[in-house]
Design a protein around this motif. Sequence first.
Motif, mmCIF file in Angstrom:
data_model
loop_
_atom_site.group_PDB
_atom_site.id
_atom_site.type_symbol
_atom_site.label_atom_id
_atom_site.label_comp_id
_atom_site.label_asym_id
_atom_site.label_seq_id
_atom_site.Cartn_x
_atom_site.Cartn_y
_atom_site.Cartn_z
ATOM 1 N N GLY A 131 0.800 -1.219 0.000
ATOM 2 C CA GLY A 131 0.000 0.000 0.000
ATOM 3 C C GLY A 131 0.829 1.265 0.000
ATOM 4 N N ILE A 132 0.309 2.286 -0.663
ATOM 5 C CA ILE A 132 0.868 3.640 -0.615
ATOM 6 C C ILE A 132 -0.177 4.519 0.059
ATOM 7 C CG2 ILE A 132 1.669 5.629 -1.955
ATOM 8 C CD1 ILE A 132 2.384 3.627 -4.205
ATOM 9 N N PHE A 133 0.210 5.199 1.123
ATOM 10 C CA PHE A 133 -0.710 6.036 1.887
ATOM 11 C C PHE A 133 -0.276 7.492 1.701
ATOM 12 C CE2 PHE A 133 -0.681 1.838 3.673
ATOM 13 C CZ PHE A 133 -2.015 1.566 3.926
ATOM 14 N N TYR A 134 -0.987 8.192 0.819
ATOM 15 C CA TYR A 134 -0.573 9.542 0.446
ATOM 16 C C TYR A 134 -1.033 10.579 1.471
ATOM 17 C CZ TYR A 134 -5.373 9.809 -1.421
ATOM 18 O OH TYR A 134 -6.743 9.781 -1.564
ATOM 19 N N HIS A 135 -0.275 11.687 1.533
ATOM 20 C CA HIS A 135 -0.531 12.732 2.524
ATOM 21 C C HIS A 135 -1.112 14.013 1.940
ATOM 22 C CE1 HIS A 135 1.293 10.620 5.940
ATOM 23 N NE2 HIS A 135 2.096 10.101 5.035
ATOM 24 N N ASP A 136 -1.173 14.128 0.627
ATOM 25 C CA ASP A 136 -1.802 15.293 -0.002
ATOM 26 C C ASP A 136 -2.109 14.951 -1.452
ATOM 27 O OD1 ASP A 136 0.626 15.647 -1.503
ATOM 28 O OD2 ASP A 136 1.446 16.912 0.081
ATOM 29 N N ALA A 137 -2.746 15.899 -2.149
ATOM 30 C CA ALA A 137 -3.188 15.651 -3.522
ATOM 31 C C ALA A 137 -2.013 15.426 -4.466
ATOM 32 C CB ALA A 137 -4.039 16.830 -4.008
ATOM 33 N N GLU A 144 -0.283 7.559 -8.224
ATOM 34 C CA GLU A 144 -1.060 6.972 -9.320
ATOM 35 C C GLU A 144 -0.228 6.885 -10.591
ATOM 36 O OE1 GLU A 144 -4.462 9.519 -9.367
ATOM 37 O OE2 GLU A 144 -5.536 8.344 -7.830
ATOM 38 N N ASP A 145 0.573 7.918 -10.852
ATOM 39 C CA ASP A 145 1.395 7.932 -12.056
ATOM 40 C C ASP A 145 2.492 6.873 -11.991
ATOM 41 O OD1 ASP A 145 2.273 9.213 -14.599
ATOM 42 O OD2 ASP A 145 4.042 9.740 -13.417
ATOM 43 N N VAL A 146 3.213 6.805 -10.878
ATOM 44 C CA VAL A 146 4.284 5.819 -10.743
ATOM 45 C C VAL A 146 3.709 4.400 -10.788
ATOM 46 C CG1 VAL A 146 6.060 4.893 -9.193
ATOM 47 C CG2 VAL A 146 5.828 7.365 -9.501
ATOM 48 N N THR A 147 2.572 4.199 -10.144
ATOM 49 C CA THR A 147 1.953 2.872 -10.135
ATOM 50 C C THR A 147 1.551 2.446 -11.537
ATOM 51 O OG1 THR A 147 1.147 3.183 -7.875
ATOM 52 C CG2 THR A 147 0.045 1.504 -9.201
ATOM 53 N N LYS A 148 0.969 3.344 -12.300
ATOM 54 C CA LYS A 148 0.572 3.015 -13.677
ATOM 55 C C LYS A 148 1.784 2.652 -14.523
ATOM 56 C CE LYS A 148 -2.052 4.682 -17.658
ATOM 57 N NZ LYS A 148 -1.087 4.089 -18.616
ATOM 58 N N LYS A 149 2.846 3.442 -14.388
ATOM 59 C CA LYS A 149 4.044 3.161 -15.179
ATOM 60 C C LYS A 149 4.697 1.848 -14.756
ATOM 61 C CE LYS A 149 5.148 7.937 -16.410
ATOM 62 N NZ LYS A 149 6.094 9.074 -16.262
ATOM 63 N N ALA A 150 4.790 1.611 -13.457
ATOM 64 C CA ALA A 150 5.370 0.360 -12.984
ATOM 65 C C ALA A 150 4.522 -0.833 -13.403
ATOM 66 C CB ALA A 150 5.519 0.387 -11.464
ATOM 67 N N ASN A 151 3.224 -0.656 -13.379
ATOM 68 C CA ASN A 151 2.307 -1.720 -13.782
ATOM 69 C C ASN A 151 2.482 -2.047 -15.263
ATOM 70 O OD1 ASN A 151 0.391 -3.538 -12.864
ATOM 71 N ND2 ASN A 151 -1.345 -2.204 -13.330
ATOM 72 N N ASP A 152 2.592 -1.008 -16.088
ATOM 73 C CA ASP A 152 2.703 -1.200 -17.543
ATOM 74 C C ASP A 152 4.088 -1.701 -17.946
ATOM 75 O OD1 ASP A 152 0.117 -0.245 -17.757
ATOM 76 O OD2 ASP A 152 0.712 1.778 -18.381
ATOM 77 N N GLN A 153 5.135 -1.152 -17.314
ATOM 78 C CA GLN A 153 6.494 -1.398 -17.786
ATOM 79 C C GLN A 153 7.225 -2.515 -17.039
ATOM 80 O OE1 GLN A 153 8.679 2.395 -18.111
ATOM 81 N NE2 GLN A 153 6.717 3.443 -18.359
ATOM 82 N N TRP A 154 6.819 -2.791 -15.801
ATOM 83 C CA TRP A 154 7.550 -3.768 -14.994
ATOM 84 C C TRP A 154 6.731 -5.001 -14.631
ATOM 85 C CZ3 TRP A 154 9.865 0.055 -10.817
ATOM 86 C CH2 TRP A 154 10.874 0.830 -11.422
ATOM 87 N N TYR A 155 5.436 -4.844 -14.378
ATOM 88 C CA TYR A 155 4.662 -5.928 -13.771
ATOM 89 C C TYR A 155 3.521 -6.466 -14.613
ATOM 90 C CZ TYR A 155 7.308 -5.187 -9.481
ATOM 91 O OH TYR A 155 8.323 -5.108 -8.567
ATOM 92 N N ASN A 156 3.448 -6.083 -15.872
ATOM 93 C CA ASN A 156 2.475 -6.659 -16.805
ATOM 94 C C ASN A 156 1.033 -6.601 -16.292
ATOM 95 O OD1 ASN A 156 4.520 -7.498 -18.717
ATOM 96 N ND2 ASN A 156 5.028 -9.156 -17.295
ATOM 97 N N GLY A 157 0.691 -5.480 -15.669
ATOM 98 C CA GLY A 157 -0.690 -5.266 -15.241
ATOM 99 C C GLY A 157 -1.114 -6.014 -14.001
ATOM 100 N N LYS A 158 -0.165 -6.529 -13.223
ATOM 101 C CA LYS A 158 -0.510 -7.380 -12.078
ATOM 102 C C LYS A 158 -0.424 -6.685 -10.722
ATOM 103 C CE LYS A 158 1.064 -11.552 -14.465
ATOM 104 N NZ LYS A 158 2.047 -12.677 -14.444
ATOM 105 N N ILE A 159 -0.096 -5.404 -10.679
ATOM 106 C CA ILE A 159 0.064 -4.725 -9.396
ATOM 107 C C ILE A 159 -1.242 -4.712 -8.606
ATOM 108 C CG2 ILE A 159 0.370 -2.429 -8.351
ATOM 109 C CD1 ILE A 159 2.712 -1.976 -10.183
#
Length: 201
Positions: A131-137, A144-159
């Motif tokens: 989990g990522i627990f954010y503290h502001d907008a 969200e941006d890093v997660t999308k990129k990591a999902n697309d480029q590193w984890y094949n949509g499995k995050i």
Amino acid sequence: MTSIFQKLTRPFTSSTLRFAPEQTAKMDVPEGAQKCTLAAGCFWGVEHMYRKDFASKGLLDARVGYIGGDTKSPSYRSVCSGTTGHAEALQVVFDPAQVSYRSLLEYFYRMHDPTTANRQGPDVGSQYRSGIFYHDAEQKQIAEDVTKKANDQWYNGKIATEILEAGTWWDAESYHQEYLHHNPSGYECPSHFLRKFPPLS
């Protein structure tokens, strides 16, 4: 730009910071510092890796604790039961002039397995979720941006990582803080190691 390392520290007084039994000292957070709160399985290894790799690169302090549930003043034993809703987590205080929140999150996606819901290696249960627990907008947008990129480029949509607003943080008991520093042969989750991924584009 003056580094916040050179500024006087002040006690952190956020109303969302609470302490579990046996925890005595509050974090000192310098003016201008930011927090990064992450869950990536057993918090001993998560803290150890962040301290080792960011100690001279902007990390000001790091604490292990509990977040994400509704139980007040959770203990380690109660969190391990899986009934509190809390995850074992790490809260980092960092100097944004030396290390970015984005860099801390990219490291997060390299150092654990974000594809297994409620599990890291042999450790199973909601307390070990990712989990990522954010503290502001701004942190939410970056997460969200890093997660999308990591999902697309590193984890094949499995995050399976949760991205949630940070609620009340509870420091873990004092004996958990820097546990692997004091107990070098202590347990380390086998899923905690740096993956050799190319830089995110």
